[in-house]
Design an enzyme around this catalytic site. Structure first.
Site, PDB file in Angstrom:
ATOM      1  N   TYR A 171      12.815   2.031   1.139  1.00 50.11           N
ATOM      2  CA  TYR A 171      12.037   1.449  -0.392  1.00 50.11           C
ATOM      3  C   TYR A 171      10.772   2.365  -0.401  1.00 50.11           C
ATOM      4  CZ  TYR A 171       9.686  -2.075  -2.956  1.00 50.11           C
ATOM      5  OH  TYR A 171       9.204  -2.538  -4.335  1.00 50.11           O
ATOM      6  N   ASP A 187       7.896   9.492   2.485  1.00 42.15           N
ATOM      7  CA  ASP A 187       7.008   8.658   2.133  1.00 42.15           C
ATOM      8  C   ASP A 187       6.479   7.592   3.219  1.00 42.15           C
ATOM      9  OD1 ASP A 187       6.199   5.822   1.099  1.00 42.15           O
ATOM     10  OD2 ASP A 187       7.759   4.744  -0.112  1.00 42.15           O
ATOM     11  N   LYS A 217      -1.751   2.109   0.328  1.00 45.67           N
ATOM     12  CA  LYS A 217      -2.627   0.954   0.528  1.00 45.67           C
ATOM     13  C   LYS A 217      -3.969   1.479   1.503  1.00 45.67           C
ATOM     14  CE  LYS A 217       1.517  -1.015   1.824  1.00 45.67           C
ATOM     15  NZ  LYS A 217       2.545  -0.995   0.966  1.00 45.67           N
TER      16      LYS A 217
HETATM   17  N1  HOZ Z   1       6.914  -4.642  -0.335  1.00 34.93           N
HETATM   18  C1  HOZ Z   1       6.437  -4.943   0.304  1.00 34.93           C
HETATM   19  C2  HOZ Z   1       6.737  -4.713   1.705  1.00 34.93           C
HETATM   20  N2  HOZ Z   1       7.186  -3.692   1.872  1.00 34.93           N
HETATM   21  C3  HOZ Z   1       5.924  -6.044   0.448  1.00 34.93           C
HETATM   22  C4  HOZ Z   1       4.243  -6.179  -1.102  1.00 34.93           C
HETATM   23  C5  HOZ Z   1       4.401  -7.659  -1.047  1.00 34.93           C
HETATM   24  O1  HOZ Z   1       4.842  -8.443  -1.343  1.00 34.93           O
HETATM   25  O2  HOZ Z   1       2.954  -7.369  -1.396  1.00 34.93           O
END
Ligand code: HOZ
Length: 432
Positions: A145, A240, A268
């Site tokens: 992802y 990534d 983040k």
């Molecule tokens: N796709 C995010 C973790 N792989 C989740 C983000 C969220 O729901 O805060």
């Protein structure tokens, strides 16, 4: 028992104003059943919900809270920055300082551009790779992802697979045609794709440790094999590292595995938990980014002074305290060994993957090395396990297809508490 009537009421209310009641799909608990808990605050290893429940937590904002929640050094940096205004839309000294620090810490990065999220970082990195090579296609891996940019929502992991829509509607056929997918850890499949699309592939992008189909490690030869293919074919290799950057080592997975990509995307963690992303790499490629070069990418909030201050505090700390990584790995290994002991006592044999402070338990007995094997997990059993843990005050990612993250705030006493809950939750989950 953790009852949560206020959270339930808030979730009902949220349905009227927010699609599905949440601002990011995985949070809706759809894959595990029940209602999401609405959080009020978090400190160190704990999160507190609207109902006054306390949870020992292993999401840590999906990675960045390496030092636990509300780390003093990050809080102080933010408080010091606030009186100077929240945003300028003009350059600041701090942006240079954090760029220099990132370049110093991450082996492959010679120049870096700050953005506001991991999604922006990956979208921009792909555009630069295309601009640099003059090619259109990219290779991504099933179950990886890379945020919700159109090109990445083909065979996507994380919330996309959790909700069963790995190929999202709304992505045009044209975009989909430029995204080639291969199974993770399958070098031969990549070679075949590249051969069949000779001189058309701009980039190969991957999570060097996949965290969005649950945690999946690269096979020993996989990353170097990709590096070799990219060198031979003039393809830009993009790691990534939104989740692994600064978490697995000061220089991320690329430092840990000793393989250097051309571009890296970060997220983040470099905002200490605030909304930040970045992409960087070889100067020759990054010089294609506007205004140095022709590939356009911009943002009013990019390099935001509050986010930069939080990120600087976090990164400086990590750079000066390499023992953080050995301690985190030791804590996580204790948890994993304890879980294996628990399973042994219960006659179970599920798969646990771990690297450093990231881990996943897969409810399958076969090794998990790619998306296909990850999908052999019993997700209904995972849902029961998740809820049994939640009832015992342990907050896990509400999906089989996510990694868990350990912070330095997890003490030995909390490991013991976690393992007790794990034993009871496994027992409860398998009985149903
Ligand atoms: N796709 C995010 C973790 N792989 C989740 C983000 C969220 O729901 O805060």
């Amino acid at each position: 028992m953790k009852n949560a009537p206020i959270s339930e009421e808030l979730f009902q209310r949220a349905q009227h104003s927010i699609p599905g009641g949440v601002n990011s799909p995985v949070r809706a608990f759809r894959a595990v059943g029940g209602n999401p808990r609405f959080m009020v605050s978090a400190n160190g290893p704990y999160m507190f919900d609207e109902d006054g429940n306390r949870y020992i937590e292993f999401i840590n904002s999906w990675g960045p809270m390496i030092l636990g929640h509300a780390a003093e050094i990050v809080q102080e940096a933010v408080q010091q920055a606030i009186p100077n205004s929240l945003s300028f839309g003009a350059p600041t000294r701090k942006e240079i300082e954090i760029a220099e620090l990132i370049i110093d810490m991450v082996p492959s990065i010679e120049k870096v551009r700050m953005v506001n999220s991991g999604t922006e970082a990956t979208m921009s990195a792909i555009r630069v790779a295309r601009g640099y090579t003059g090619r259109n296609k990219m290779v991504k891996f099933e179950g990886c992802y890379h945020g919700h940019g159109d090109s990445f929502l083909i065979a996507a992991g994380s919330g996309a697979i959790t909700l069963g829509v790995p190929d999202s509607p709304g992505v045009t056929q044209g975009v989909a045609a430029d995204t080639l997918t291969a199974p993770y850890n399958d070098l031969e499949a990549v070679k075949t794709l590249v051969e069949a699309n000779k001189d058309q592939v701009a980039a190969i992008i991957l999570e060097p440790v996949a965290g969005n189909m649950g945690l999946v490690l690269p096979k020993p030869e996989f990353l170097q094999g990709l590096r070799d293919i990219c060198d031979k074919e003039g393809i830009v290799l993009i790691f990534d590292e939104v989740m692994t950057g600064f978490r697995l080592a000061p220089g991320g997975a690329q430092e840990l595995f000793g393989v250097t990509p051309d571009l890296t995307t970060l997220g983040k963690i470099i905002g200490g938990g605030m909304p930040v992303g970045a992409y960087g790499g070889k100067a020759e490629i990054m010089n294609f980014v506007a205004p140095a070069g022709p590939v356009y990418q911009a943002g009013t909030l990019s390099g935001n002074p509050i986010a930069m201050s939080a990120g600087m505090a976090m990164l400086k700390y990590l750079k000066m305290h390499p023992e953080v990584y050995t301690n985190l790995e030791a804590t996580t290994s204790k948890m994993v060994t304890g879980m294996q002991d628990n399973m042994h006592k219960l006659g179970l044999n599920y798969t646990i993957n771990q690297v450093g402070s990231m881990f996943s338990i897969f409810f399958t007995q076969q090794p998990v090395t790619d998306f296909e094997s990850a999908k052999t997990s019993d997700t209904a059993l995972f849902g029961r396990y998740f809820n049994a843990m939640l009832q015992r005050g342990i907050y896990l990612a509400p999906s089989q297809y996510e990694s868990l993250f350990v912070s330095t705030a997890i003490s030995d006493a909390l490991v013991a508490e976690y393992l007790k809950a794990n034993f009871e939750a496994l027992q409860e989950a398998i009985q149903k």
